[in-house]
Scaffold this motif. Sequence first.
Motif, PDB file in Angstrom:
ATOM      1  N   LYS A   9      26.043  30.059   5.724  1.00 23.58           N
ATOM      2  CA  LYS A   9      27.485  30.730   6.922  1.00 23.58           C
ATOM      3  C   LYS A   9      27.395  29.677   7.886  1.00 23.58           C
ATOM      4  CE  LYS A   9      26.097  34.913   5.442  1.00 23.58           C
ATOM      5  NZ  LYS A   9      26.196  36.366   5.077  1.00 23.58           N
ATOM      6  N   ASP A  10      25.457  29.068   7.895  1.00 25.99           N
ATOM      7  CA  ASP A  10      25.109  28.501   9.807  1.00 25.99           C
ATOM      8  C   ASP A  10      23.980  27.383   8.436  1.00 25.99           C
ATOM      9  OD1 ASP A  10      22.658  29.742   8.856  1.00 25.99           O
ATOM     10  OD2 ASP A  10      22.989  31.462  10.158  1.00 25.99           O
ATOM     11  N   LEU A  68      21.224  25.219  10.527  1.00 28.03           N
ATOM     12  CA  LEU A  68      20.242  24.445  11.739  1.00 28.03           C
ATOM     13  C   LEU A  68      19.311  23.402  12.456  1.00 28.03           C
ATOM     14  CD1 LEU A  68      18.569  25.589  14.477  1.00 28.03           C
ATOM     15  CD2 LEU A  68      16.435  25.625  13.331  1.00 28.03           C
ATOM     16  N   VAL A  94      27.216  28.404  13.854  1.00 24.51           N
ATOM     17  CA  VAL A  94      27.308  28.847  12.907  1.00 24.51           C
ATOM     18  C   VAL A  94      28.384  28.753  12.249  1.00 24.51           C
ATOM     19  CG1 VAL A  94      27.658  32.010  12.313  1.00 24.51           C
ATOM     20  CG2 VAL A  94      26.397  30.360  14.027  1.00 24.51           C
TER      21      VAL A  94
END
Lengths: 383, 382
Positions: A65-66, A68, A82
């Motif tokens: 869902k997100d 980095l 996100v």
Amino acid sequence: MHSEPDHPSTRWSGRLSDGKTAGSAAVQVMLTSGGLQVETAGAGAPVVWSYAGLGTGTPVSPKAKDVLLTHSDRPGATLFVVDAQFVRAVTAAAPHLTASAFGWRAARPWMALAAVVALIFAAVYVSDLSPARFVAGLMPDETRRTVGKQVLASMTGDRRVCSNAAGLAALDKLVERLAKASRSGKRFQVRVLDWGLINAFAAPGEQIVLTRGIIARASSANEVAGVLAHEMGHGLALHPEASVVRILGMTAALEFLMGGGGGALANIGVLLTQFSYTRSAEREADELGLALLERAQIPAEGLVSFFRRISELEGGGKAKANAAEGKSDGKMVGRRTGAWDLLRTHPASNERAEAAARRPKYPATPALDETEWAALRNICKTS
Amino acid sequence: MDYPTSPDHVTNRMPAATGGDPRLELGWSDPPGMIGLSFKNFFLKLVTLGIYGFWGKTEVRRRIWAAARLNGEPLQYTGTGKELFLGFLVVFGLVLLPVLVVSFLLAIALGPKSPLLSAFQIALYTLFFYLTGIAIYRAQRYRLSRTRWRGIRGGMEGNSSGFAWTYFWTGLLIPLTLGWISPWRSTKLQSKLTGDMRFGDRPFRFDATSGPLYGRFAILWLGGLLIAVAVMLSWGLLIAALGLDPRALQGRPDVVGPAFIAKLLLVIYGVLFVAILLYMLLSGWYRARMMNHFARHTHFEDASFEGRATAGSLIWLNVSNFLIVILTLGLLAPIAQARAARYVIERLSINGTAPLDLIAQRSEDEAKRGEGLAQAFDIDAF
């Protein structure tokens, strides 16, 4: 190199950190054909993160869902977004972020190294090169004696060394006859222990132990001579020394594989008793033993017949009778005749008998005369 | 149970700044694909005779770190399997192998029953006890130095020998003080571990004293004593009541059959099982207090931690994780690790603020290899 990305005009919000401080700024992110366009409010022109340089700590799962993101041109900087749709779009543009074998990739060279080491081990094993024996050959005589003494101490405990004078004289005569035949100049130290177990073993430093049990089971001095010659064969080939070296090597390897949790340290004493020889070592000891018997002009049949008889005894119908006999012997434990240990290390095989039979006949005299044989049988009598 | 601040609502909402500095908020977002990863790691570890373990462990950590969120943004684990592997190789070559060879040679030279050998082994175990302290400290330093948030590294400012020495001598005093030094020792050790901790260029502070732990410790200690006495009494009473005393049955081999043995074992282990359960409850109750106490006295800038561990939840975590690992022969150990991490994060909150914009990156002073000693001595939190 990249085609037009999905969602070309969608702007996603994310947070950008420069890696210099723990602060972060709100940014707008767009997927353009040249890369990820990152725009910080009030910070002038947007910067572009090329897709090829994108990195991520963990492989991005399609369900994430997100994400980095890092970039090889901007060490320390991180971009966090996100949005499941963004995750799918960015991984479509930079598929290397999804590599399923993420961890495996980094480990590959080391795995290759491990495989090479395993191959070397396998090659050494298959080719019958024995590094343990090479090391054993480097040990000075003094060291081999010391090692042997401790091995014997570990294996035999406090059992009494039989010392009936007439018996010792007979034993010495037999040992002398075989040792001379070895033409090695080695001084063999052979002891009989007051031990009901049927066994014989060679320890480092040409030290050999026979048990009262094995002498009691032998039907003639020739059989004792055969067993002795076989053990001397082990000694001449440095099998006991190689075994000690091998145990140490194996323990170290195990300790390594267990990541240090092998607990070998607590068991040094036990380790010393874990002697075992390979079949090829047994064959070699047989060959050397038969050669000794021939040069000493002692009949060779004893070597084979003894092991065969013991194995028939153990497996055949007589086992029960012997079990009863065994019980009456204070030192014998359990229902066995006590020969199990001997058979485990010296399996009686037809191959063995055939090897002995193949050798040409030679003129021979009995290993000991009747009086000496009787004395040897009584070597553990104290009075 | 979802943590209230799942990243979906948090990201673009910085916690309200009071007096300028942002507030700090912990969160957890369950790591995806842990079961698949468990199978992959287990299999690869098996076929590589354990060597893959270092890379597998790293992979698990990356996911667990990424699941932990501070102000909605994930932590990043930047360690590598190669570092762990090399760390272990070094310890194996410099400590384990020489110790093994020397022990073996001594056993051969002196004999397995020699008092000198025993003395050497005692010295060795003493040294290992000291090295365990070094290992604990270094493992934490390695993990922190490989932990980043918004690109900023953690770390430890100090060295392991001071910690190891405290670990060592207070450890020797445990039996001498019948355990009563334990709360003081735990506090002292935690104080070193936390006091040396850094995030970026800023230190953590730890100001707990052991006094508040002694109330529960006394109850734990006395409870343990009572349980031991109760075990003895119940054994005696049950064995007498059920007619299971082997001494009274001497010369009656007809009674002492398999059923008799089974009954006797049932009594012995049944009582022991209940006792261990009771003691676990008590010690969980004590450890929950300790965790919360230590959290409350851990500070970073203008923020303090707050722990909400409870005896029941802590024991459930330990028991269920134990079962997960044992029943799958270690296959699902990564799941257990993630659950433990989740427990800590969810039971911890941060009250207060930190001037994040002013916290600068740490200068490079980091360990190049990882955790060799900790691996060798089997110290492994995550």
